[in-house]
Design a protein around this motif. Structure first.
Motif, PDB file in Angstrom:
ATOM      1  N   ILE A  89      -3.326   7.206 -17.710  1.00  0.00           N
ATOM      2  CA  ILE A  89      -2.518   6.529 -17.450  1.00  0.00           C
ATOM      3  C   ILE A  89      -2.401   5.288 -17.523  1.00  0.00           C
ATOM      4  O   ILE A  89      -2.558   5.019 -19.213  1.00  0.00           O
ATOM      5  CB  ILE A  89      -4.828   5.625 -17.836  1.00  0.00           C
ATOM      6  N   ILE A  91      -0.798   2.030 -17.548  1.00  0.00           N
ATOM      7  CA  ILE A  91      -1.719   0.400 -17.593  1.00  0.00           C
ATOM      8  C   ILE A  91      -1.151  -0.714 -17.744  1.00  0.00           C
ATOM      9  O   ILE A  91       0.666  -0.592 -18.081  1.00  0.00           O
ATOM     10  CB  ILE A  91      -1.905   0.165 -19.107  1.00  0.00           C
ATOM     11  N   GLY A  96      -6.451  -0.753 -15.616  1.00  0.00           N
ATOM     12  CA  GLY A  96      -5.680  -0.130 -15.987  1.00  0.00           C
ATOM     13  C   GLY A  96      -6.637   0.364 -17.426  1.00  0.00           C
ATOM     14  O   GLY A  96      -7.244   1.568 -17.519  1.00  0.00           O
ATOM     15  N   ASN A 112      -1.859   6.769 -22.959  1.00  0.00           N
ATOM     16  CA  ASN A 112      -1.712   5.964 -22.144  1.00  0.00           C
ATOM     17  C   ASN A 112      -0.252   5.595 -21.985  1.00  0.00           C
ATOM     18  O   ASN A 112       0.305   6.094 -23.375  1.00  0.00           O
ATOM     19  CB  ASN A 112      -2.054   4.213 -22.982  1.00  0.00           C
ATOM     20  N   GLU A 114       2.414   1.698 -21.727  1.00  0.00           N
ATOM     21  CA  GLU A 114       1.546   0.685 -20.754  1.00  0.00           C
ATOM     22  C   GLU A 114       3.307  -0.442 -21.019  1.00  0.00           C
ATOM     23  O   GLU A 114       4.399   0.482 -21.605  1.00  0.00           O
ATOM     24  CB  GLU A 114       1.280  -0.189 -21.688  1.00  0.00           C
ATOM     25  N   MET A 140      -4.027   6.251 -11.468  1.00  0.00           N
ATOM     26  CA  MET A 140      -3.799   5.201 -11.835  1.00  0.00           C
ATOM     27  C   MET A 140      -3.922   3.951 -10.628  1.00  0.00           C
ATOM     28  O   MET A 140      -4.704   3.911  -9.853  1.00  0.00           O
ATOM     29  CB  MET A 140      -1.958   5.364 -11.020  1.00  0.00           C
ATOM     30  N   GLU A 144      -2.412  -4.027  -9.043  1.00  0.00           N
ATOM     31  CA  GLU A 144      -3.587  -5.030 -10.080  1.00  0.00           C
ATOM     32  C   GLU A 144      -3.450  -6.692 -10.124  1.00  0.00           C
ATOM     33  O   GLU A 144      -2.545  -6.951  -9.966  1.00  0.00           O
ATOM     34  CB  GLU A 144      -2.295  -4.827 -11.748  1.00  0.00           C
TER      35      GLU A 144
END
Length: 408
Positions: A89, A91, A96, A112, A114, A140, A144
């Motif tokens: 995933i 973020i 996220g 993750n 980031e 995903m 956002e």
């Protein structure tokens, strides 16, 4: 005595909820049908057909989960994640982290990567991590809302398909406002939301998934004891989906011609979703996307003409959310309160590392119209002047009007 409900009429310019289309509200007031009435099941079928078009997919499975957008996300993740599954995933904002938390609760081994809030990932960075981690699932966020940024997905989806990895996308903020090309981008499961660009009240989460996801669900399928014939041997499913309510394998039966009862459908919400989708298709997807871009452009030009700064990388800006850096020394919550109290306009703050640092203005669905853009620009300018902020008085609305005059 409690008074009759009579809520204030506000201009909702948050990243959700947004103003509901009046025709959707009228649809919600129509008579309740039984959930197996042929008239109602035909409405279910029509909703599935329209969702396929909006998600730009030929998937057979496209239906809503009863619950908010988070319910859709949880339904997809809990139905395909088994304990120990590796899930990657990336973020780049609050949601996220939400994907990560839900995946972890169902026993996933989450990896993750980031990046700074206000940025997105170069797809090649994500693809490199996919090859390194070798996950079963990549999940995903497309748009956002916590930052106002949008992640490019096409190359990532193609890489996942090439490597036989399931690609799950949170398209809650983008569906109905900007393109979500499920088939072209090789998305295996996508989750939308009603309360944003579809201009339907919160309470349903449209999803779609393909045959690759369906194969996983069928391997984990178990029919409820109360729905099976007692004389038949019970299926002892070792790979049981841990949630009953969010079990997509059971919901497939509910939304198929079998109509195997799973829950009592949220009748009025289905009316709302069907009407909201009908309105989207009546306008036309491309026309709708162009409309959102026009009002975004007018809003951004107005904000900048006022002397404020747009937050985040402009190359990855989410078309339906505009994030604004709060000027130094200004109490952002005081500005929001005055906008609501004196102008009946609501905008949003943000979360985590951006709390108190940005405002977020949503231009989504029915809220995304000229009157609202001009109203929020004029009101924000007036409130900032009352807060002793040096702005270019009068320039914001004029800049937006210039855009409208040139492009409408």
């Amino acid at each position: 005595m409690y008074k009759e409900l009579n809520t204030s009429v506000c201009t909702l310019m948050t990243p959700g909820p947004v103003e509901v289309e009046p025709r959707v509200l009228r649809a919600m007031c129509t008579s309740i049908l039984g959930q197996f009435d042929p008239e109602f099941t035909e409405l279910m079928n029509q909703t599935m057909e329209m969702l396929r078009t909006v998600f730009q997919t030929k998937n057979h499975w496209a239906f809503p989960i009863d619950g908010t957008s988070r319910a859709g996300i949880e339904a997809v993740l809990c139905s395909i994640i088994e304990p120990g599954d590796r899930v990657l995933i990336p973020i780049y904002g609050r949601f996220g982290h939400l994907l990560t938390e839900i995946a972890e609760r169902y026993g996933a081994d989450v990896a993750n990567i980031e990046t700074d809030w206000g940025q997105v990932f170069d797809p090649q960075v994500v693809i490199q991590e996919i090859r390194k981690v070798k996950p079963k699932i990549v999940a995903m966020v497309h748009g956002e809302t916590s930052t106002g940024c949008m992640q490019p997905l096409k190359e990532i989806g193609e890489a996942c398909r090439e490597l036989d990895i399931l690609f799950v996308v949170d398209a809650v903020a983008t569906i109905g406002g900007t393109a979500v090309k499920v088939d072209e981008w090789k998305i295996d499961a996508a989750i939308g939301g009603t309360q944003k660009c579809l201009s339907v009240p919160s309470g349903m989460a449209p999803i779609t998934f393909n045959s690759r996801v369906e194969a996983v669900l069928l391997q984990r399928k178990k029919i409820e004891r109360g729905l099976t014939d007692a004389s038949e041997p019970q299926n002892q499913q070792a790979r049981l989906i841990r949630s009953n309510y969010f079990d997509l394998s059971q919901l497939m039966d509910y939304w198929s011609p079998v109509r195997l009862n799973h829950h009592t459908e949220a009748t009025s919400m289905l009316y709302a979703l069907r009407e909201g989708l009908r309105i989207v298709l009546e306008e036309g997807l491309e026309a709708r996307f162009v409309r959102h871009k026009l009002h975004e452009k007018a809003l951004v030009q107005g904000i900048q003409a006022m002397g404020l700064k747009i937050y985040g990388d402009p190359n990855c800006k989410l078309p339906v959310v505009t994030s604004i850096t709060i000027p130094d020394g200004i109490d952002g919550e005081s500005v929001r309160r005055m906008l609501l109290q004196d102008f009946q306009i609501e905008i949003a703050s943000s979360f985590g590392p951006l709390k108190g640092k940005i405002w977020r203005i949503g231009s989504m669905g029915y809220s995304c119209r000229k009157k609202n853009i001009l109203h929020v620009l004029g009101a924000l300018e007036a409130v900032l002047i009352r807060h002793k902020v040096k702005v270019c008085a009068g320039d914001a609305v004029q800049a937006a009007l210039d855009i409208y005059q040139k492009e409408e």
